[in-house]
Design a protein around this motif. Structure first.
Motif, PDB file in Angstrom:
ATOM      1  N   GLY A  12       0.780  -1.229   0.000  1.00  0.00           N
ATOM      2  CA  GLY A  12       0.000   0.000   0.000  1.00  0.00           C
ATOM      3  C   GLY A  12       0.809   1.274   0.000  1.00  0.00           C
ATOM      4  N   THR A  13       2.135   1.170   0.126  1.00  0.00           N
ATOM      5  CA  THR A  13       2.975   2.367   0.137  1.00  0.00           C
ATOM      6  C   THR A  13       3.729   2.502  -1.181  1.00  0.00           C
ATOM      7  OG1 THR A  13       5.065   1.415   0.942  1.00  0.00           O
ATOM      8  CG2 THR A  13       3.363   1.900   2.590  1.00  0.00           C
ATOM      9  N   SER A  14       4.307   3.694  -1.404  1.00  0.00           N
ATOM     10  CA  SER A  14       5.169   3.919  -2.563  1.00  0.00           C
ATOM     11  C   SER A  14       6.637   3.722  -2.216  1.00  0.00           C
ATOM     12  CB  SER A  14       4.952   5.336  -3.111  1.00  0.00           C
ATOM     13  OG  SER A  14       3.674   5.430  -3.703  1.00  0.00           O
ATOM     14  N   GLY A  15       6.897   3.283  -1.004  1.00  0.00           N
ATOM     15  CA  GLY A  15       8.273   2.987  -0.615  1.00  0.00           C
ATOM     16  C   GLY A  15       8.880   4.064   0.248  1.00  0.00           C
ATOM     17  N   TYR A  16      10.212   4.060   0.272  1.00  0.00           N
ATOM     18  CA  TYR A  16      10.996   4.937   1.138  1.00  0.00           C
ATOM     19  C   TYR A  16      11.765   5.965   0.309  1.00  0.00           C
ATOM     20  CZ  TYR A  16      10.309   0.945   4.285  1.00  0.00           C
ATOM     21  OH  TYR A  16       9.765  -0.062   5.034  1.00  0.00           O
TER      22      TYR A  16
END
Length: 494
Positions: free
Chosen positions: A314-318
């Motif tokens: 669900g995230t675009s990363g770091y």
């Protein structure tokens, strides 16, 4: 920051120590066109000589109207070698569209393949035969100088309004080194197949410049290759990495739900948000992961997951190692706010062409405001919430279209989905869902499906099936057009 510096010299430095290695293979169904590092560099430096002999001078702008062939990157790097500023554009642009760009750009010359629409502009035009003849000229020296000087210009997709020329410096290529481990996991032994056209900046950077900088091999399908042929090309040419936009992954998986790719290590995705369903389907089909990245024309990609640090679902990363990224609201850092990147980032643009006030307005002190909203997770990963101007209002509560789309994309009959806030009266707006499917799905069934996955205030009030969703030349969803088409009662359903 090395100085003096030239972006093209940096990209082609591997031609010295591995001249015979294949730098580029253009893949057809039965054969491939191959370019060694030595041949590629000779063509680029010969093209630079041709541009200079044609009367172009350092800092002149040259408009590239070239299709999906090796002519494009050779012309691009040839111009940068000579100190001339190339402006890559999509071959799909119409004459009125490219005329508007040329009026803003004032190019000194146009490189033309004989097919792409030409602008109504007095600049000299050099055809493909001339361009290819330059490759055999004596090599030009690399024009070196301040890494902070302009190297190339790209135009934004126009998803948030009028396309803008974005000026990038030679130093931009140095920022891309942060993607090698922070996104790609790229090595000199990789064979990276990118499914996009040469003249898309995603392909140009991820598919060509970055593999060449590290000494890897770039694999590009020839023009017109259909997605259902990609698995065969990947396997036949032993692709170890595969890069594409989410839409290509969806098409590929519809054609081939199981993929035997013994050489593939993982996939790469950028251009728009990757649906969780697509990610899961790819992992089932190939046994490999997709690592997603988030970026923009003004700064390429700077958030991502990678083989070394996979992004949470669900995230675009770091933020990639070396990048300074934060979220800002009201001039201060926040847990939810506009994604911002520090002005010291070498990948950040020099500014918008002919628009100093607009450039200045994008900064909050030392932070460049992307116009995209995000939410920070406790471990530093960022959840992308969408463009600020795409956020929807449901009774005073802000709703991300991506959240609605992710829920509805799980419907077994929906093949593509977009959510947008649309006006139904002069003083009333609602959340609407636009989808593609083989048939009209009963609206009550869609509402019942949404009710099990979304809070009531997030559920669309209206559903509309379209023949296709409006997308730009690079595959990005055009929400502004979607809203405008609905509100002017244009109905593209066949």
């Amino acid at each position: 920051m090395p100085a003096p510096f030239n972006l093209a010299a940096h990209v082609l430095a591997r031609a010295t120590d591995r001249p015979d290695k294949i730098a580029l293979a253009i893949l057809g169904p039965t054969k491939a066109e191959r370019w060694s590092y030595a041949r590629l560099e000779a063509a680029v430096r010969g093209t630079a000589t041709g541009l200079l002999k044609a009367g172009l001078e350092p800092s002149d702008r040259v408009l590239l109207r070239l299709g999906n062939s090796a002519d494009f990157p050779i012309a691009y790097l040839g111009a940068i070698t000579a100190g001339v500023i190339p402006v890559p554009t999509s071959a799909a642009l119409t004459a009125p569209e490219v005329t508007a760009l040329a009026a803003d750009l004032s190019p000194a010359a146009i490189l033309h393949d004989g097919k792409a629409a030409l602008p109504d502009h007095p600049a000299s035009v050099h055809d493909l035969a001339t361009l290819r003849s330059w490759r055999d000229l004596p090599p030009a020296e690399y024009a070196t100088g301040d890494p902070d000087r302009a190297a190339y210009i790209v135009y934004t997709s126009g998803t948030s309004g009028q396309p803008r020329g974005v000026i990038h410096a030679h130093r931009a290529i140095l920022a891309r080194q942060m993607m090698v481990d922070g996104w790609y996991g790229l090595t000199k032994d990789d064979r990276l197949l990118h499914a996009g056209a040469f003249n898309w900046t995603y392909t140009l950077g991820t598919g060509l410049l970055d593999p060449w900088t590290i000494g890897a091999t770039a694999l590009i399908p020839q023009a017109g290759t259909k997605p259902d042929l990609l698995p065969l090309l990947m396997k036949r040419h032993e692709a170890t990495l595969f890069a594409a936009a989410p839409g290509v992954y969806r098409q590929l998986l519809r054609a081939s739900p199981l993929l035997d790719q013994p050489h593939l290590r993982h996939g790469l995705s950028a251009g728009e948000k990757l649906p969780d369903q697509t990610r899961a389907a790819w992992e089932t089909a190939t046994g490999t992961k997709i690592h997603e990245a988030f970026g923009m024309s003004e700064c390429s990609t700077f958030l991502s997951g990678s083989p070394a640090r996979a992004a949470p679902p669900g995230t675009s990363g770091y933020p990639q190692p070396g990048r300074r990224v934060t979220l800002r609201t009201g001039g201060t850092e926040a847990n939810v706010g506009t994604i911002a990147i520090h002005r010291s980032d070498p990948g950040l643009m020099l500014g918008y062409l002919n628009a100093p006030e607009e450039t200045a307005a994008r900064f909050d002190g030392d932070w460049f405001l992307t116009g995209d909203l995000g939410r920070a997770e406790p471990d530093g990963a960022i959840i992308y919430l969408g463009r600020a101007d795409d956020m929807m209002n449901a009774g005073g509560v802000r709703v991300s279209p991506l959240e609605v789309e992710a829920a509805l994309a799980a419907h077994p009959e929906i093949t593509d989905i977009a959510a947008a806030e649309v006006a139904v009266k002069s003083n009333a707006t609602i959340i609407a869902a636009f989808y593609t499917a083989a048939r009209d799905i009963v609206e009550d069934d869609l509402k019942a499906f949404a009710a099990t996955r979304l809070a009531r205030y997030k559920q669309p009030r209206l559903y509309r099936r379209l023949a296709e969703l409006p997308r730009g030349a690079n595959g990005k969803l055009l929400r502004r057009q979607l809203r405008a088409d609905f509100e002017t009662e244009k109905d593209p359903v066949p």
